[in-house]
Design a protein around this motif. Structure first.
Motif, mmCIF file in Angstrom:
data_model
loop_
_atom_site.group_PDB
_atom_site.id
_atom_site.type_symbol
_atom_site.label_atom_id
_atom_site.label_comp_id
_atom_site.label_asym_id
_atom_site.label_seq_id
_atom_site.Cartn_x
_atom_site.Cartn_y
_atom_site.Cartn_z
ATOM 1 N N GLY A 1 1.672 -17.605 -88.500
ATOM 2 C CA GLY A 1 0.389 -16.922 -88.408
ATOM 3 C C GLY A 1 -0.630 -17.465 -89.375
ATOM 4 N N TRP A 2 -1.849 -17.032 -89.150
ATOM 5 C CA TRP A 2 -2.963 -17.347 -90.038
ATOM 6 C C TRP A 2 -3.532 -16.061 -90.606
ATOM 7 N N TYR A 3 -3.761 -16.079 -91.911
ATOM 8 C CA TYR A 3 -4.398 -14.982 -92.609
ATOM 9 C C TYR A 3 -5.649 -15.539 -93.288
ATOM 10 N N ARG A 4 -6.518 -14.645 -93.697
ATOM 11 C CA ARG A 4 -7.692 -15.084 -94.444
ATOM 12 C C ARG A 4 -8.037 -14.075 -95.527
ATOM 13 N N GLN A 5 -8.707 -14.585 -96.544
ATOM 14 C CA GLN A 5 -9.121 -13.741 -97.653
ATOM 15 C C GLN A 5 -10.485 -14.192 -98.145
ATOM 16 N N ALA A 6 -11.445 -13.297 -98.039
ATOM 17 C CA ALA A 6 -12.782 -13.544 -98.568
ATOM 18 C C ALA A 6 -12.853 -12.971 -99.989
ATOM 19 N N PRO A 7 -13.779 -13.460 -100.807
ATOM 20 C CA PRO A 7 -13.888 -12.954 -102.185
ATOM 21 C C PRO A 7 -14.048 -11.437 -102.214
ATOM 22 N N GLY A 8 -13.259 -10.798 -103.071
ATOM 23 C CA GLY A 8 -13.361 -9.349 -103.228
ATOM 24 C C GLY A 8 -12.699 -8.534 -102.144
ATOM 25 N N THR A 9 -11.976 -9.187 -101.244
ATOM 26 C CA THR A 9 -11.315 -8.456 -100.159
ATOM 27 C C THR A 9 -9.817 -8.734 -100.173
ATOM 28 N N GLN A 10 -9.083 -7.931 -99.402
ATOM 29 C CA GLN A 10 -7.650 -8.158 -99.265
ATOM 30 C C GLN A 10 -7.385 -9.210 -98.192
ATOM 31 N N ARG A 11 -6.257 -9.858 -98.329
ATOM 32 C CA ARG A 11 -5.849 -10.825 -97.308
ATOM 33 C C ARG A 11 -5.572 -10.069 -96.008
ATOM 34 N N GLU A 12 -6.077 -10.616 -94.907
ATOM 35 C CA GLU A 12 -5.914 -9.952 -93.614
ATOM 36 C C GLU A 12 -5.366 -10.912 -92.574
ATOM 37 N N LEU A 13 -4.634 -10.358 -91.624
ATOM 38 C CA LEU A 13 -4.108 -11.155 -90.530
ATOM 39 C C LEU A 13 -5.247 -11.547 -89.595
ATOM 40 N N VAL A 14 -5.292 -12.828 -89.260
ATOM 41 C CA VAL A 14 -6.264 -13.328 -88.276
ATOM 42 C C VAL A 14 -5.595 -13.450 -86.909
ATOM 43 N N ALA A 15 -4.458 -14.135 -86.889
ATOM 44 C CA ALA A 15 -3.740 -14.327 -85.630
ATOM 45 C C ALA A 15 -2.284 -14.661 -85.917
ATOM 46 N N GLY A 16 -1.407 -14.248 -85.016
ATOM 47 C CA GLY A 16 0.012 -14.542 -85.151
ATOM 48 C C GLY A 16 0.575 -15.027 -83.836
ATOM 49 N N ILE A 17 1.657 -15.809 -83.928
ATOM 50 C CA ILE A 17 2.304 -16.324 -82.722
ATOM 51 C C ILE A 17 3.805 -16.359 -82.942
ATOM 52 N N MET A 18 4.534 -15.843 -81.944
ATOM 53 C CA MET A 18 5.981 -15.803 -82.028
ATOM 54 C C MET A 18 6.577 -17.096 -81.478
ATOM 55 N N TRP A 19 7.893 -17.253 -81.656
ATOM 56 C CA TRP A 19 8.598 -18.436 -81.146
ATOM 57 C C TRP A 19 8.363 -18.608 -79.646
ATOM 58 N N ASP A 20 8.306 -17.485 -78.925
ATOM 59 C CA ASP A 20 8.180 -17.578 -77.469
ATOM 60 C C ASP A 20 6.731 -17.755 -77.005
ATOM 61 N N GLY A 21 5.816 -17.845 -77.963
ATOM 62 C CA GLY A 21 4.419 -18.081 -77.606
ATOM 63 C C GLY A 21 3.569 -16.833 -77.507
ATOM 64 N N SER A 22 4.158 -15.665 -77.632
ATOM 65 C CA SER A 22 3.361 -14.445 -77.588
ATOM 66 C C SER A 22 2.472 -14.374 -78.818
ATOM 67 N N THR A 23 1.259 -13.877 -78.622
ATOM 68 C CA THR A 23 0.247 -13.920 -79.675
ATOM 69 C C THR A 23 -0.365 -12.552 -79.932
ATOM 70 N N SER B 1 -2.025 -21.475 -81.501
ATOM 71 C CA SER B 1 -1.012 -22.161 -80.703
ATOM 72 C C SER B 1 -0.009 -22.800 -81.658
ATOM 73 N N ARG B 2 1.087 -23.285 -81.122
ATOM 74 C CA ARG B 2 2.106 -23.893 -81.968
ATOM 75 C C ARG B 2 2.849 -24.983 -81.226
ATOM 76 N N ASP B 3 3.407 -25.876 -82.021
ATOM 77 C CA ASP B 3 4.293 -26.929 -81.520
ATOM 78 C C ASP B 3 5.638 -26.694 -82.184
ATOM 79 N N ASN B 4 6.585 -26.143 -81.452
ATOM 80 C CA ASN B 4 7.868 -25.787 -82.046
ATOM 81 C C ASN B 4 8.654 -27.016 -82.509
ATOM 82 N N ALA B 5 8.534 -28.093 -81.800
ATOM 83 C CA ALA B 5 9.273 -29.296 -82.169
ATOM 84 C C ALA B 5 8.800 -29.852 -83.501
ATOM 85 N N GLU B 6 7.504 -29.669 -83.789
ATOM 86 C CA GLU B 6 6.925 -30.197 -85.028
ATOM 87 C C GLU B 6 6.745 -29.126 -86.095
#
Length: 122
Positions: A35-57, A70-75
């Motif tokens: 997954g990807w998270y982000r954190q702006a100054p003065g804020t808590q880290r938040e989830l932006v997007a997540g993806i499972m092994w099977d591609g569900s997002t 998206s993801r490349d499981n082989a890499e």
């Protein structure tokens, strides 16, 4: 040990696009959710997007329709395509991965990248 290395951050004007990449390397048997998270100054880290092994997002409401994960499981690599960027998207973006390190150990170890800066100007 496992390392996550992010790339692709930078500065862009509002309405522009960026593509982030994150490659996992080291002692890896398999990678579960990423997954990807982000954190702006003065804020808590938040989830932006997540993806499972099977591609569900899943996406934060604030980025739905604009960002694509998206993801490349082989890499063992995860990507975040960011379109129609807004100044509110400005933050440090962090990659996260749940890694099974050994075939005989089903435990998932959580790892973070060091982050990459995304700056969107109006």
């Amino acid at each position: 040990q496992v390392q996550l290395v992010e790339s692709g951050g930078g500065s862009v004007q509002a309405g522009g696009s960026l593509r982030l990449s994150c490659a996992a390397s080291g002692s890896i048997f398999s990678v579960d959710n990423m997954g990807w998270y982000r954190q702006a100054p003065g804020t808590q880290r938040e989830l932006v997007a997540g993806i499972m092994w099977d591609g569900s997002t899943n996406y934060a409401d604030s980025v739905k329709g604009r960002f694509t994960i998206s993801r490349d499981n082989a890499e063992h690599t995860v990507y975040l395509q960011m379109d129609s960027l807004k100044p509110d998207d400005t933050a440090v973006y962090y990659c996260n991965a749940a890694v099974q390190m050994y075939a005989r150990d089903s435990h998932l170890y959580n790892y973070w990248g060091l982050g990459t800066q995304v700056t969107v100007s109006s």
